[in-house]
Scaffold this motif. Structure first.
Motif: not given
Length: 93
Positions: A64-90
């Protein structure tokens, strides 16, 4: 309706003694529905001697390709959501 077969004196699956009026083996649970087999269902399987080794011949790798105990796709989902929230905020839509 056919009467169930009486249990054998010894369980064919685990070798435990079976009481005369038992409905199932007290050790492994083999019962009259299995037909109180005279032989185990695995008797005809010829396994190589390596199958009985206690330790596997090669160590198993965690693929498995875990980063910090979480699978990579959860990190990618979180990063995408953070970018989307930042873009909406700005207001950068």
């Amino acid at each position: 309706m056919a009467r169930p077969l009486p249990p054998p004196p010894e369980c064919a699956n685990c070798g435990a003694d079976i009481p005369p009026q038992a409905k199932s083996c007290p050790e492994c649970g083999a019962d009259e529905r299995t037909g109180w087999r005279e032989t185990d269902i695995y008797d005809g399987i010829d396994l190589p001697p390596e199958a009985w080794d206690e330790e596997p011949s090669a160590p198993l790798r965690d693929t498995r390709r875990d980063v910090g105990g979480l699978p990579w796709y959860w990190w990618a989902t979180g990063l995408f959501l953070l970018v989307a929230i930042a873009m909406a905020f700005l207001g950068l839509r």
